[in-house]
Motif scaffolding. Structure first.
Motif, PDB file in Angstrom:
ATOM      1  N   PHE A 343      89.423  50.315  19.110  1.00  8.94           N
ATOM      2  CA  PHE A 343      89.217  48.987  19.663  1.00  8.94           C
ATOM      3  C   PHE A 343      88.883  48.033  18.520  1.00  8.94           C
ATOM      4  O   PHE A 343      88.033  48.337  17.678  1.00  8.94           O
ATOM      5  CB  PHE A 343      88.055  48.959  20.667  1.00  8.94           C
ATOM      6  CG  PHE A 343      88.277  49.779  21.908  1.00  8.94           C
ATOM      7  CD1 PHE A 343      89.444  49.651  22.641  1.00  8.94           C
ATOM      8  CD2 PHE A 343      87.321  50.676  22.337  1.00  8.94           C
ATOM      9  CE1 PHE A 343      89.656  50.408  23.790  1.00  8.94           C
ATOM     10  CE2 PHE A 343      87.515  51.433  23.487  1.00  8.94           C
ATOM     11  CZ  PHE A 343      88.687  51.305  24.206  1.00  8.94           C
ATOM     12  N   LEU A 344      89.568  46.886  18.486  1.00 15.07           N
ATOM     13  CA  LEU A 344      89.229  45.817  17.561  1.00 15.07           C
ATOM     14  C   LEU A 344      88.560  44.716  18.365  1.00 15.07           C
ATOM     15  O   LEU A 344      89.117  44.244  19.366  1.00 15.07           O
ATOM     16  CB  LEU A 344      90.490  45.278  16.880  1.00 15.07           C
ATOM     17  CG  LEU A 344      91.288  46.280  16.046  1.00 15.07           C
ATOM     18  CD1 LEU A 344      92.549  45.615  15.507  1.00 15.07           C
ATOM     19  CD2 LEU A 344      90.453  46.823  14.905  1.00 15.07           C
ATOM     20  N   ILE A 345      87.388  44.290  17.927  1.00 16.95           N
ATOM     21  CA  ILE A 345      86.595  43.321  18.680  1.00 16.95           C
ATOM     22  C   ILE A 345      86.287  42.143  17.766  1.00 16.95           C
ATOM     23  O   ILE A 345      85.677  42.332  16.698  1.00 16.95           O
ATOM     24  CB  ILE A 345      85.287  43.951  19.194  1.00 16.95           C
ATOM     25  CG1 ILE A 345      85.606  45.234  19.976  1.00 16.95           C
ATOM     26  CG2 ILE A 345      84.504  42.973  20.065  1.00 16.95           C
ATOM     27  CD1 ILE A 345      84.593  46.317  19.797  1.00 16.95           C
ATOM     28  N   GLY A 346      86.735  40.941  18.143  1.00 17.12           N
ATOM     29  CA  GLY A 346      86.560  39.783  17.274  1.00 17.12           C
ATOM     30  C   GLY A 346      86.073  38.551  18.001  1.00 17.12           C
ATOM     31  O   GLY A 346      86.438  38.326  19.166  1.00 17.12           O
ATOM     32  N   ASN A 347      85.269  37.764  17.323  1.00 18.38           N
ATOM     33  CA  ASN A 347      84.780  36.488  17.849  1.00 18.38           C
ATOM     34  C   ASN A 347      85.413  35.383  17.016  1.00 18.38           C
ATOM     35  O   ASN A 347      85.035  35.163  15.869  1.00 18.38           O
ATOM     36  CB  ASN A 347      83.253  36.430  17.756  1.00 18.38           C
ATOM     37  CG  ASN A 347      82.657  35.191  18.398  1.00 18.38           C
ATOM     38  OD1 ASN A 347      83.260  34.112  18.367  1.00 18.38           O
ATOM     39  ND2 ASN A 347      81.467  35.315  18.965  1.00 18.38           N
ATOM     40  N   ASP A 348      86.404  34.701  17.584  1.00 18.83           N
ATOM     41  CA  ASP A 348      87.126  33.685  16.814  1.00 18.83           C
ATOM     42  C   ASP A 348      86.244  32.505  16.451  1.00 18.83           C
ATOM     43  O   ASP A 348      86.474  31.847  15.444  1.00 18.83           O
ATOM     44  CB  ASP A 348      88.350  33.201  17.606  1.00 18.83           C
ATOM     45  CG  ASP A 348      89.183  32.210  16.807  1.00 18.83           C
ATOM     46  OD1 ASP A 348      89.614  32.569  15.691  1.00 18.83           O
ATOM     47  OD2 ASP A 348      89.378  31.078  17.276  1.00 18.83           O
ATOM     48  N   ARG A 349      85.227  32.218  17.255  1.00 20.44           N
ATOM     49  CA  ARG A 349      84.377  31.061  16.987  1.00 20.44           C
ATOM     50  C   ARG A 349      83.513  31.268  15.748  1.00 20.44           C
ATOM     51  O   ARG A 349      83.221  30.320  15.020  1.00 20.44           O
ATOM     52  CB  ARG A 349      83.495  30.761  18.203  1.00 20.44           C
ATOM     53  CG  ARG A 349      84.293  30.268  19.413  1.00 20.44           C
ATOM     54  CD  ARG A 349      83.360  29.858  20.549  1.00 20.44           C
ATOM     55  NE  ARG A 349      84.120  29.407  21.705  1.00 20.44           N
ATOM     56  CZ  ARG A 349      84.579  28.186  21.885  1.00 20.44           C
ATOM     57  NH1 ARG A 349      84.368  27.282  20.955  1.00 20.44           N
ATOM     58  NH2 ARG A 349      85.251  27.871  22.970  1.00 20.44           N
ATOM     59  N   THR A 350      83.083  32.522  15.506  1.00 14.98           N
ATOM     60  CA  THR A 350      82.220  32.776  14.352  1.00 14.98           C
ATOM     61  C   THR A 350      82.921  33.577  13.260  1.00 14.98           C
ATOM     62  O   THR A 350      82.439  33.640  12.130  1.00 14.98           O
ATOM     63  CB  THR A 350      80.961  33.548  14.774  1.00 14.98           C
ATOM     64  OG1 THR A 350      81.331  34.867  15.202  1.00 14.98           O
ATOM     65  CG2 THR A 350      80.231  32.832  15.896  1.00 14.98           C
TER      66      THR A 350
END
Length: 385
Positions: A343-350
């Protein structure tokens, strides 16, 4: 008959039926102000929207009106209902023509929004069918919701009328960076409407990352490669799926009987954990490593098997496009059976990105997701994927 000719015929019929003043019926005057003459726009100044207003789009996904639609850029909004047979079809054709004229700017610099005046009847499915009739693309959002919430929006936009049959053919054009809006005639020529949009664009170039943040490391890295979701809808990988969101990504293929069902089961647990944040500020993306076999129809069946809710997208497309995305994710393989359980988990805002083992128990994956989803201040530049 061409779309252009259809549009002209519908406008002419509307005029002959006495609809030039904008009402669907002539029993009484509409409560909303009448549209301005075609030759001019009526300035509205600044409009204030409720901060907490959430509606539903044609895919059944929640849309936070202020955050998802009004954070910079130009918004063009009209007001229709699917059972309307008088002024709504020509307004739909007008938006279709505007979308065509905008080209790549539709959805990037300019968002088209059609709001249903009949939310109790206009389900997401009916709006999707109406939009399909006029060729609505990814940059054209059709909104419904509870009548109370829709009425709140209509009143805020100064177009509320008690009876939907009496609504006026109004189009609102707003530059949300400046907060300035104008009212245009919904049955005016596409050229006039385009000119109003161009004026709004020229008044203050869009600056919000929701529209044109070309400096975002994630945008530069992922780009807008076109994929297709389980509903057959073409989507841009960054702008439509990642931008401004937290995303949880895995790869799979529908014939897989080993790790894929396990990961899908974890995603099912995750969507329950995410609750109403799924589809708002969080998306789950399952990308097929076997796009030649995994058609949208097969992905739809697979999604139904795991009771996927709006906000969980299953993606396929041209093999070349899918491979380009997988390459960026470090998940490209020649043999689908060799794909990684990850699983790749990303927060585009930060800009914060983490990995989790795809075969781990859901209770072990959830804390990783929460840490990324709730991240508050990591610099974008420090966490480029």
């Amino acid at each position: 008959m061409s779309a252009r000719v259809q549009w002209l015929v519908l406008v002419t019929l509307g005029t002959l039926l006495g609809l030039g003043t904008g009402a669907c019926t002539r029993d009484e005057a509409p409560a909303a102000p009448p549209p301005p003459p075609e030759s001019q726009d009526a300035p509205l100044g600044r409009l204030s929207l409720p901060e907490d207003l959430v509606l539903v789009d044609q895919r059944g996904e929640p849309v936070h009106v202020q955050r998802d639609l009004m954070q910079g850029g130009v918004v063009v909004m009209n007001f229709i209902f699917t059972r309307c047979t008088t002024i709504c079809p020509p307004m739909g054709m007008g938006f279709s023509r505007l979308q065509e004229q905008l080209g790549a700017r539709a959805g990037r610099d300019v968002k088209l929004v059609s709001v249903s005046l009949d939310p109790e009847h206009d389900t997401p499915e009916r709006l999707a069918e109406w939009g399909k009739r006029y060729g609505a693309g990814p940059g054209w959002t059709l909104l419904s919701g509870s009548k109370q919430d829709v009425d709140r929006l209509l009143k805020a936009m100064t177009v509320y009328t008690p009876a939907k049959e009496q609504h006026a053919p109004i189009v609102l054009v707003g530059n949300t960076a400046t907060g300035e809006w104008v009212r245009a005639h919904g049955l005016g020529s596409p050229k006039r409407l385009l000119e109003a949009v161009e004026r709004a664009l020229a008044s203050a170039p869009p600056k919000s990352p929701v529209f044109t943040d070309v400096t975002s490391p994630a945008r530069r890295y992922f780009s807008d490669t076109e994929l297709v979701d389980q509903d057959g809808r073409k989507v841009r990988f960054y702008s439509d799926l990642i931008q401004g969101k937290t995303v949880i990504i895995n790869v799979f293929f529908s014939r897989c009987t080993g790790s894929c069902p396990v990961m899908a089961g974890t995603f099912t647990r995750l969507q329950a954990h995410l609750g109403d944040r799924l589809g708002k500020d969080v998306r789950m993306l399952s990308i097929s490593v076997d796009p030649e076999r995994d058609t949208p129809e097969r992905l739809k069946e697979y999604a139904q098997r795991f009771k996927a809710r709006p906000g969980w997208s299953f993606l396929t497309g041209d093999k070349e496009h899918v491979q380009a995305v997988l390459q960026k994710l470090g998940q490209a393989v020649e043999d689908p059976n060799q794909h990684k359980a990850l699983f790749l988990i990303g927060n585009d805002r930060t800009g914060l990105w983490k990995k989790a083992f795809g075969l781990a128990k859901a209770d072990e994956v959830i804390p990783v997701v929460d840490s990324v989803m709730n991240d508050q201040g990591v610099s974008l530049a420090e966490n480029t994927p």
